[in-house]
Write a protein that holds these residues in place. Structure first.
Motif, PDB file in Angstrom:
ATOM      1  N   VAL A  21     -59.745  80.025  -8.195  1.00 35.91           N
ATOM      2  CA  VAL A  21     -59.028  80.341  -9.430  1.00 35.91           C
ATOM      3  C   VAL A  21     -57.819  79.433  -9.601  1.00 35.91           C
ATOM      4  CG1 VAL A  21     -57.831  82.152 -10.732  1.00 35.91           C
ATOM      5  CG2 VAL A  21     -59.699  82.767  -9.203  1.00 35.91           C
ATOM      6  N   VAL A  22     -57.627  78.968 -10.839  1.00 31.45           N
ATOM      7  CA  VAL A  22     -56.401  78.273 -11.230  1.00 31.45           C
ATOM      8  C   VAL A  22     -55.766  79.043 -12.381  1.00 31.45           C
ATOM      9  CG1 VAL A  22     -55.440  76.211 -12.332  1.00 31.45           C
ATOM     10  CG2 VAL A  22     -57.090  75.979 -10.475  1.00 31.45           C
ATOM     11  N   VAL A  23     -54.475  79.343 -12.259  1.00 29.97           N
ATOM     12  CA  VAL A  23     -53.720  80.011 -13.317  1.00 29.97           C
ATOM     13  C   VAL A  23     -52.756  79.009 -13.938  1.00 29.97           C
ATOM     14  CG1 VAL A  23     -52.107  81.864 -13.898  1.00 29.97           C
ATOM     15  CG2 VAL A  23     -53.849  82.236 -12.120  1.00 29.97           C
ATOM     16  N   LEU A  24     -52.783  78.929 -15.267  1.00 27.61           N
ATOM     17  CA  LEU A  24     -51.855  78.084 -16.010  1.00 27.61           C
ATOM     18  C   LEU A  24     -50.867  78.977 -16.748  1.00 27.61           C
ATOM     19  CD1 LEU A  24     -54.388  75.543 -17.589  1.00 27.61           C
ATOM     20  CD2 LEU A  24     -53.065  75.288 -15.465  1.00 27.61           C
ATOM     21  N   GLU A  25     -49.607  78.831 -16.437  1.00 29.74           N
ATOM     22  CA  GLU A  25     -48.557  79.630 -17.067  1.00 29.74           C
ATOM     23  C   GLU A  25     -47.573  78.684 -17.759  1.00 29.74           C
ATOM     24  OE1 GLU A  25     -45.587  81.684 -18.519  1.00 29.74           O
ATOM     25  OE2 GLU A  25     -47.469  82.636 -17.917  1.00 29.74           O
ATOM     26  N   ALA A  26     -47.263  78.962 -19.020  1.00 27.90           N
ATOM     27  CA  ALA A  26     -46.415  78.062 -19.791  1.00 27.90           C
ATOM     28  C   ALA A  26     -45.014  77.933 -19.203  1.00 27.90           C
ATOM     29  CB  ALA A  26     -46.325  78.539 -21.237  1.00 27.90           C
ATOM     30  N   ARG A  27     -44.522  79.000 -18.552  1.00 26.92           N
ATOM     31  CA  ARG A  27     -43.172  78.949 -17.993  1.00 26.92           C
ATOM     32  C   ARG A  27     -43.210  79.305 -16.507  1.00 26.92           C
ATOM     33  NH1 ARG A  27     -43.016  80.706 -23.344  1.00 26.92           N
ATOM     34  NH2 ARG A  27     -41.740  79.361 -24.686  1.00 26.92           N
ATOM     35  N   GLU A  28     -43.138  80.589 -16.172  1.00 27.04           N
ATOM     36  CA  GLU A  28     -43.317  81.001 -14.784  1.00 27.04           C
ATOM     37  C   GLU A  28     -43.913  82.395 -14.783  1.00 27.04           C
ATOM     38  OE1 GLU A  28     -39.833  82.768 -12.550  1.00 27.04           O
ATOM     39  OE2 GLU A  28     -38.745  81.390 -13.871  1.00 27.04           O
ATOM     40  N   PRO A  29     -44.588  82.798 -13.705  1.00 34.01           N
ATOM     41  CA  PRO A  29     -45.202  84.127 -13.681  1.00 34.01           C
ATOM     42  C   PRO A  29     -44.186  85.233 -13.984  1.00 34.01           C
ATOM     43  CG  PRO A  29     -46.045  82.832 -11.868  1.00 34.01           C
ATOM     44  CD  PRO A  29     -44.944  82.014 -12.504  1.00 34.01           C
ATOM     45  N   GLY A  30     -44.555  86.112 -14.917  1.00 26.23           N
ATOM     46  CA  GLY A  30     -43.677  87.205 -15.304  1.00 26.23           C
ATOM     47  C   GLY A  30     -42.631  86.842 -16.333  1.00 26.23           C
ATOM     48  N   TRP A  31     -42.682  85.636 -16.907  1.00 22.97           N
ATOM     49  CA  TRP A  31     -41.651  85.207 -17.861  1.00 22.97           C
ATOM     50  C   TRP A  31     -41.671  86.042 -19.139  1.00 22.97           C
ATOM     51  CZ3 TRP A  31     -41.115  83.549 -22.845  1.00 22.97           C
ATOM     52  CH2 TRP A  31     -39.926  82.903 -23.182  1.00 22.97           C
ATOM     53  N   GLY A  32     -42.839  86.439 -19.596  1.00 18.97           N
ATOM     54  CA  GLY A  32     -42.948  87.180 -20.850  1.00 18.97           C
ATOM     55  C   GLY A  32     -42.650  88.650 -20.672  1.00 18.97           C
ATOM     56  N   ALA A  33     -43.311  89.483 -21.478  1.00 17.90           N
ATOM     57  CA  ALA A  33     -43.029  90.923 -21.432  1.00 17.90           C
ATOM     58  C   ALA A  33     -43.389  91.540 -20.087  1.00 17.90           C
ATOM     59  CB  ALA A  33     -43.776  91.638 -22.556  1.00 17.90           C
ATOM     60  N   SER A  34     -44.272  90.895 -19.314  1.00 15.97           N
ATOM     61  CA  SER A  34     -44.595  91.435 -17.991  1.00 15.97           C
ATOM     62  C   SER A  34     -43.358  91.539 -17.108  1.00 15.97           C
ATOM     63  CB  SER A  34     -45.659  90.573 -17.303  1.00 15.97           C
ATOM     64  OG  SER A  34     -46.911  90.735 -17.921  1.00 15.97           O
ATOM     65  N   GLY A  35     -42.416  90.649 -17.271  1.00 16.89           N
ATOM     66  CA  GLY A  35     -41.195  90.690 -16.478  1.00 16.89           C
ATOM     67  C   GLY A  35     -40.012  91.271 -17.198  1.00 16.89           C
ATOM     68  N   ARG A  36     -40.228  91.813 -18.414  1.00 12.13           N
ATOM     69  CA  ARG A  36     -39.086  92.306 -19.201  1.00 12.13           C
ATOM     70  C   ARG A  36     -39.339  93.672 -19.820  1.00 12.13           C
ATOM     71  NH1 ARG A  36     -38.170  87.720 -23.378  1.00 12.13           N
ATOM     72  NH2 ARG A  36     -39.811  86.442 -22.458  1.00 12.13           N
ATOM     73  N   ASN A  37     -40.371  94.369 -19.407  1.00 15.89           N
ATOM     74  CA  ASN A  37     -40.714  95.654 -20.022  1.00 15.89           C
ATOM     75  C   ASN A  37     -39.951  96.807 -19.379  1.00 15.89           C
ATOM     76  OD1 ASN A  37     -42.513  96.927 -17.798  1.00 15.89           O
ATOM     77  ND2 ASN A  37     -43.289  94.839 -18.027  1.00 15.89           N
ATOM     78  N   GLY A  38     -40.270  98.031 -19.793  1.00 10.47           N
ATOM     79  CA  GLY A  38     -39.545  99.190 -19.287  1.00 10.47           C
ATOM     80  C   GLY A  38     -39.851  99.557 -17.852  1.00 10.47           C
ATOM     81  N   GLY A  39     -40.889  98.954 -17.268  1.00 10.82           N
ATOM     82  CA  GLY A  39     -41.235  99.251 -15.887  1.00 10.82           C
ATOM     83  C   GLY A  39     -41.988 100.549 -15.700  1.00 10.82           C
ATOM     84  N   GLN A  40     -42.387 101.185 -16.791  1.00 11.41           N
ATOM     85  CA  GLN A  40     -43.079 102.461 -16.694  1.00 11.41           C
ATOM     86  C   GLN A  40     -44.566 102.252 -16.425  1.00 11.41           C
ATOM     87  OE1 GLN A  40     -42.203 104.938 -20.096  1.00 11.41           O
ATOM     88  NE2 GLN A  40     -40.113 105.249 -19.408  1.00 11.41           N
ATOM     89  N   VAL A  41     -45.069 102.947 -15.434  1.00  7.56           N
ATOM     90  CA  VAL A  41     -46.484 102.874 -15.066  1.00  7.56           C
ATOM     91  C   VAL A  41     -47.140 104.141 -15.629  1.00  7.56           C
ATOM     92  CG1 VAL A  41     -48.132 102.597 -13.176  1.00  7.56           C
ATOM     93  CG2 VAL A  41     -45.837 101.606 -12.988  1.00  7.56           C
ATOM     94  N   ASN A  42     -47.538 104.077 -16.897  1.00  5.17           N
ATOM     95  CA  ASN A  42     -47.998 105.273 -17.602  1.00  5.17           C
ATOM     96  C   ASN A  42     -49.513 105.411 -17.562  1.00  5.17           C
ATOM     97  OD1 ASN A  42     -45.386 105.923 -18.331  1.00  5.17           O
ATOM     98  ND2 ASN A  42     -45.489 104.815 -20.259  1.00  5.17           N
ATOM     99  N   PRO A  43     -50.017 106.620 -17.343  1.00  2.00           N
ATOM    100  CA  PRO A  43     -51.466 106.839 -17.369  1.00  2.00           C
ATOM    101  C   PRO A  43     -51.995 106.867 -18.802  1.00  2.00           C
ATOM    102  CG  PRO A  43     -50.273 108.609 -16.205  1.00  2.00           C
ATOM    103  CD  PRO A  43     -49.276 107.837 -16.993  1.00  2.00           C
ATOM    104  N   GLY A  44     -53.243 106.468 -18.957  1.00  2.00           N
ATOM    105  CA  GLY A  44     -53.954 106.734 -20.190  1.00  2.00           C
ATOM    106  C   GLY A  44     -53.867 105.667 -21.258  1.00  2.00           C
ATOM    107  N   LEU A  45     -54.579 105.935 -22.347  1.00  2.00           N
ATOM    108  CA  LEU A  45     -54.582 105.118 -23.546  1.00  2.00           C
ATOM    109  C   LEU A  45     -53.746 105.809 -24.611  1.00  2.00           C
ATOM    110  CD1 LEU A  45     -58.410 104.391 -23.496  1.00  2.00           C
ATOM    111  CD2 LEU A  45     -56.605 102.725 -22.979  1.00  2.00           C
TER     112      LEU A  45
END
Length: 425
Positions: free
Chosen positions: A53-77
């Motif tokens: 596997v090769v991953v291409l990231e425009a900036r760095e891993p977690g730069w977008g909302a993955s690294g800036r969200n509320g941190g809540q691990v919520n169940p369900g849809l």
């Protein structure tokens, strides 16, 4: 490497692994575009079974909302369980429920297996009702979960006040499977784990083109190219025009967070004694949690542009002071936001727009758990699982009409929702 946007997470996250830009031409079994939770989870699950596997990231891993969200691990849809089964039938709908409501358990197991240091806690998720309309909705959700034997419970106003330290709520549902993480540390931990299994991750390497070249796909960057049998598009709220129509199939929405200074223990325990995460069941979602350092992290919709301090989201800090008068005089030290992706039907979307290409996006504010879960679904698909056997439906890309006016539409919806929530409509 472009600096991370300012946030509380950026100041205290686990160190990032080196992810140098791609230089030259390389080959791989799978090329993943996007280094957020979806792409990193897919990379880890693929690398664990020996896929190159090769991953291409425009900036760095977690730069977008993955690294800036509320941190809540919520169940369900977002839709209720009965609605999911009505929409997709008992077989696929049931598998979608098992996947989404089991996603927190899978995430915390992944954290334990790879020893990811990300302040992970599984103390539950509270869905709180702000009025009579929403209390009926929350009670209905709790009944549907209890009917299925899930670890959920419903509380009326007095018990909800004991759980939250405020009399704001008419009722609340607790799902014991939920929890929270430091999201940037979690993203960086996924990247390290994937690399330890053999995945190659390149930061500062935006994908600038994708084209079929014989039996392979060729993905280009400013300084290199990847030739691979399969391509995964995992860009969510930062999706661009790399693949025709994909950007216009979701609505990008900024979600903002304000953080306090460290609170005295007696104040923090008086607010959220269980340390569960909470989100409100209003038309415009407000969510919050208290982190391991006793800071209150208060989130919700804010300006539909990047922010770097608390000034543009004073409505969140004012609301927190109304919930808990003990916060009077507390200093709010950080304010930031990130861009998530919403879908018209409120379901995550999984697409296969061409042979060997798969895209996953649109988590509607539930991306910590669901994007992680979707990464495993992608890995299953790319290693031979038929599309109809996956636990999410594979659908066609459907661009949203008048997508160019999304900023106006989002702003109007926010104002309408806030007014209706205040009036109890």
């Amino acid at each position: 490497m472009r600096a991370l946007p300012p946030s509380l997470y950026a100041e205290g996250a686990a160190p990032a692994a080196p992810t140098p830009p791609l230089e030259g031409a390389v080959r791989a079994d799978v090329c993943i575009v996007g280094g957020g939770f979806t792409g990193l989870s897919a990379a880890l699950h693929l690398a664990e079974i020996g896929t190159d596997v090769v991953v291409l990231e425009a900036r760095e891993p977690g730069w977008g909302a993955s690294g800036r969200n509320g941190g809540q691990v919520n169940p369900g849809l977002k839709p209720d369980p009965d609605e999911v089964e009505r929409d997709f039938g008992p077989d696929l709908g049931g598998r979608m429920l098992a996947l989404s409501y089991g996603a927190p358990d899978a995430l915390f197991a992944l954290v334990r297996r790879h020893q990811i240091a990300c302040e992970a806690r599984q103390e539950g998720t509270i869905r709180a009702a702000i009025d009579a309309r929403s209390v009926a909705s929350v009670a209905r959700s709790a009944e549907q979960g209890a009917r299925r034997g899930w670890p959920v419970s419903f509380a009326l106003a007095e018990e909800a006040a004991a759980m939250t330290g405020t009399r704001r709520y008419a009722g609340a549902m607790l799902d014991a499977r939920g929890g929270d993480v430091q999201p940037l540390s979690y993203a960086r931990g996924l990247a390290r784990a994937a690399m330890a299994q053999g995945a190659r991750i390149h930061g500062d390497s935006p994908a600038t083109g994708i084209a079929r070249d014989g039996a392979s796909w060729l993905v280009t960057t400013p300084s290199g190219e990847v030739r691979a049998a399969h391509v995964v598009l995992a860009t969510n709220g930062y999706t661009d025009d790399l693949w025709p129509g994909l950007r216009r199939s979701v609505v990008p929405v900024f979600s903002s967070i304000a953080a306090t200074e460290r609170l005295p223990e007696e104040i923090a325990r008086g607010m959220m004694p269980r340390r569960a995460s909470l989100y409100e069941a209003g038309r415009i979602t407000v969510y919050y949690r208290i982190d391991r350092a006793n800071r209150l992290l208060m989130g919700g919709r804010g300006p539909q542009r990047p922010i770097g301090d608390v000034a543009p989201i004073r409505y969140l800090t004012d609301y927190a002071a109304r919930l808990w008068p003990a916060l009077a005089g507390v200093r709010w030290t950080h304010g930031w936001n990130g861009q998530l992706a919403m879908t018209p039907d409120h379901y995550p979307h999984l697409h296969e727009p061409a042979p060997g290409v798969i895209a996953a996006l649109g988590y509607n504010g539930r991306g910590v758990a669901m994007a992680t879960a979707m990464g495993r679904q992608i890995a299953r698909r790319l290693t031979g699982t038929p599309g109809e056997a996956l636990d999410m439906p594979v659908t066609s890309i459907r661009p949203i009409p008048f997508h160019g006016f999304w900023r106006i539409g989002v702003a109007a919806k926010l104002w309408e929702g806030r007014i209706r929530d205040r009036l109890g409509l």
